[in-house]
Design an enzyme around this catalytic site. Sequence first.
Site, PDB file in Angstrom:
ATOM      1  N   GLY A  14      10.000 -80.061 -90.811  1.00 20.21           N
ATOM      2  CA  GLY A  14       8.755 -79.393 -91.217  1.00 20.21           C
ATOM      3  C   GLY A  14       7.731 -80.416 -91.698  1.00 20.21           C
ATOM      4  O   GLY A  14       6.947 -80.149 -92.608  1.00 20.21           O
ATOM      5  N   ALA A  15       7.748 -81.593 -91.058  1.00 16.04           N
ATOM      6  CA  ALA A  15       6.906 -82.701 -91.533  1.00 16.04           C
ATOM      7  C   ALA A  15       5.498 -82.669 -90.947  1.00 16.04           C
ATOM      8  O   ALA A  15       4.696 -83.550 -91.225  1.00 16.04           O
ATOM      9  CB  ALA A  15       7.577 -84.024 -91.177  1.00 16.04           C
ATOM     10  N   SER A 143      13.361 -72.138-102.813  1.00 14.17           N
ATOM     11  CA  SER A 143      12.173 -71.486-103.385  1.00 14.17           C
ATOM     12  C   SER A 143      12.620 -70.771-104.648  1.00 14.17           C
ATOM     13  O   SER A 143      13.786 -70.342-104.733  1.00 14.17           O
ATOM     14  CB  SER A 143      11.605 -70.458-102.391  1.00 14.17           C
ATOM     15  OG  SER A 143      10.713 -69.584-103.064  1.00 14.17           O
ATOM     16  N   TYR A 156      13.452 -63.793 -96.489  1.00  7.42           N
ATOM     17  CA  TYR A 156      13.096 -65.130 -96.985  1.00  7.42           C
ATOM     18  C   TYR A 156      13.936 -65.477 -98.219  1.00  7.42           C
ATOM     19  O   TYR A 156      14.510 -66.569 -98.323  1.00  7.42           O
ATOM     20  CB  TYR A 156      11.598 -65.146 -97.305  1.00  7.42           C
ATOM     21  CG  TYR A 156      11.068 -66.463 -97.801  1.00  7.42           C
ATOM     22  CD1 TYR A 156      10.917 -67.550 -96.949  1.00  7.42           C
ATOM     23  CD2 TYR A 156      10.696 -66.625 -99.144  1.00  7.42           C
ATOM     24  CE1 TYR A 156      10.406 -68.761 -97.404  1.00  7.42           C
ATOM     25  CE2 TYR A 156      10.190 -67.826 -99.604  1.00  7.42           C
ATOM     26  CZ  TYR A 156      10.041 -68.892 -98.730  1.00  7.42           C
ATOM     27  OH  TYR A 156       9.541 -70.085 -99.193  1.00  7.42           O
TER      28      TYR A 156
HETATM   29  P1  NAP Z   1       4.071 -74.506 -93.857  1.00  8.58           P
HETATM   30  O1  NAP Z   1       2.801 -75.170 -94.247  1.00  8.58           O
HETATM   31  O2  NAP Z   1       4.037 -73.178 -93.207  1.00  8.58           O
HETATM   32  O3  NAP Z   1       4.916 -75.538 -92.950  1.00  8.58           O
HETATM   33  C1  NAP Z   1       6.144 -75.150 -92.412  1.00  8.58           C
HETATM   34  C2  NAP Z   1       6.738 -76.315 -91.658  1.00  8.58           C
HETATM   35  O4  NAP Z   1       7.964 -75.893 -91.035  1.00  8.58           O
HETATM   36  C3  NAP Z   1       5.822 -76.816 -90.570  1.00  8.58           C
HETATM   37  O5  NAP Z   1       5.870 -78.219 -90.534  1.00  8.58           O
HETATM   38  C4  NAP Z   1       6.444 -76.218 -89.310  1.00  8.58           C
HETATM   39  O6  NAP Z   1       6.173 -77.073 -88.226  1.00  8.58           O
HETATM   40  C5  NAP Z   1       7.926 -76.249 -89.656  1.00  8.58           C
HETATM   41  N1  NAP Z   1       8.692 -75.313 -88.846  1.00  8.58           N
HETATM   42  C6  NAP Z   1       8.601 -73.956 -88.841  1.00  8.58           C
HETATM   43  N2  NAP Z   1       9.438 -73.424 -87.931  1.00  8.58           N
HETATM   44  C7  NAP Z   1      10.087 -74.472 -87.355  1.00  8.58           C
HETATM   45  C8  NAP Z   1      11.077 -74.575 -86.346  1.00  8.58           C
HETATM   46  N3  NAP Z   1      11.591 -73.476 -85.724  1.00  8.58           N
HETATM   47  N4  NAP Z   1      11.518 -75.788 -85.980  1.00  8.58           N
HETATM   48  C9  NAP Z   1      11.019 -76.899 -86.570  1.00  8.58           C
HETATM   49  N5  NAP Z   1      10.086 -76.869 -87.556  1.00  8.58           N
HETATM   50  C10 NAP Z   1       9.618 -75.666 -87.930  1.00  8.58           C
HETATM   51  O7  NAP Z   1       5.021 -74.325 -95.114  1.00  8.58           O
HETATM   52  P2  NAP Z   1       5.031 -75.029 -96.552  1.00  8.58           P
HETATM   53  O8  NAP Z   1       4.303 -74.150 -97.487  1.00  8.58           O
HETATM   54  O9  NAP Z   1       4.681 -76.464 -96.446  1.00  8.58           O
HETATM   55  O10 NAP Z   1       6.577 -74.847 -96.916  1.00  8.58           O
HETATM   56  C11 NAP Z   1       7.526 -75.873 -96.703  1.00  8.58           C
HETATM   57  C12 NAP Z   1       8.852 -75.409 -97.298  1.00  8.58           C
HETATM   58  O11 NAP Z   1       8.671 -75.124 -98.682  1.00  8.58           O
HETATM   59  C13 NAP Z   1       9.397 -74.124 -96.655  1.00  8.58           C
HETATM   60  O12 NAP Z   1      10.788 -74.194 -96.548  1.00  8.58           O
HETATM   61  C14 NAP Z   1       8.996 -73.057 -97.656  1.00  8.58           C
HETATM   62  O13 NAP Z   1       9.860 -71.957 -97.604  1.00  8.58           O
HETATM   63  C15 NAP Z   1       9.134 -73.828 -98.960  1.00  8.58           C
HETATM   64  N6  NAP Z   1       8.358 -73.224-100.046  1.00  8.58           N
HETATM   65  C16 NAP Z   1       6.999 -73.151 -99.963  1.00  8.58           C
HETATM   66  C17 NAP Z   1       6.291 -72.572-101.012  1.00  8.58           C
HETATM   67  C18 NAP Z   1       4.794 -72.470-101.011  1.00  8.58           C
HETATM   68  O14 NAP Z   1       4.256 -71.862-101.955  1.00  8.58           O
HETATM   69  N7  NAP Z   1       4.093 -73.016-100.045  1.00  8.58           N
HETATM   70  C19 NAP Z   1       6.982 -72.076-102.115  1.00  8.58           C
HETATM   71  C20 NAP Z   1       8.360 -72.175-102.151  1.00  8.58           C
HETATM   72  C21 NAP Z   1       9.039 -72.758-101.112  1.00  8.58           C
HETATM   73  P3  NAP Z   1       5.594 -76.620 -86.807  1.00  8.58           P
HETATM   74  O15 NAP Z   1       4.647 -75.494 -87.029  1.00  8.58           O
HETATM   75  O16 NAP Z   1       4.995 -77.865 -86.295  1.00  8.58           O
HETATM   76  O17 NAP Z   1       6.834 -76.234 -86.068  1.00  8.58           O
END
Ligand code: NAP
Length: 248
Positions: A14-15, A143, A156
């Site tokens: 998810g980079a 999370s 989730y």
């Molecule tokens: P984001 O901006 O939606 O990014 C998600 C990342 O996951 C993207 O790089 C996406 O890449 C990748 N991804 C999704 N499906 C994939 C797949 N099938 N194969 C490979 N890569 C995949 O999310 P974020 O907010 O940065 O969240 C990152 C992590 O933190 C997640 O696990 C999320 O649950 C956790 N988190 C976030 C929050 C928050 O408030 N933002 C809170 C708690 C936990 P592509 O689109 O390029 O595939």
Amino acid sequence: MQISLLDRKALVTGASRGIGRAIALGLAGAGADVVLVATNEALLSEVAGEIEALGRQALVRPVDLRDGEAVTAMVKEVSKTLGGLDIVVNNAGITADNLLMRTKEADWSRVLDVNLSGAFRVTKAATRALLKSKHGRLINISSVVGLTGNAGQSSYAASKAGLIGFTKSLAQEFSSRGVTANCVAPGFIETDMTAALTEEQQAMICERIPLGRVGSVGEIAAACVFLASDQAAYLTGTVLRIDGGLSM
Ligand code: NAP
């Protein structure tokens, strides 16, 4: 206290965006070479350019984590190319929020497949390399919802709670080799994942956060850099909540 990850080999899923991009840049900033995994190759290449500008190596590997064979082949190939793997960060995640009554099985399965089984696939393929490393570190991004649950997020929350049990089990399996496994549990962080909420919804959430604001991707990345470091060698099986006090 200076944290150095000089010449460590890291893989971050998810980079391409958000938290994962910040973690990859944070690890590279501390001296690591980084494998960048997600599906959007163009975005991954941009992140790679930023890492190379820091003087570190970046490998772009566009792989869908739902494809088990592709994941296994990619992890084995990058371990060989880099001469090992010291740090694995399972960060990729998706949501398909709905009340349980309206949750389709396909959506439930997709969330579990990416968030939990994706971490299983990457970690299993990387385990041999991690156990060989003198500084092995597994970091799974859960999370606070995995600890507290949240109405409308049962799939989730289940995936994120699953990651916590997964991590604690591996902390025990890996401990005899000095390899640590920890979870980071972010609260509400400003990224694409949370951008879909209206200003009103965001204001309501901020009211419930003792520190009164959303978190930044840099605040999650800083914790991951610490967990990946030698200074965190005695820390394993933990869930580090970074949520402005939301879940206390
Ligand atoms: P984001 O901006 O939606 O990014 C998600 C990342 O996951 C993207 O790089 C996406 O890449 C990748 N991804 C999704 N499906 C994939 C797949 N099938 N194969 C490979 N890569 C995949 O999310 P974020 O907010 O940065 O969240 C990152 C992590 O933190 C997640 O696990 C999320 O649950 C956790 N988190 C976030 C929050 C928050 O408030 N933002 C809170 C708690 C936990 P592509 O689109 O390029 O595939």
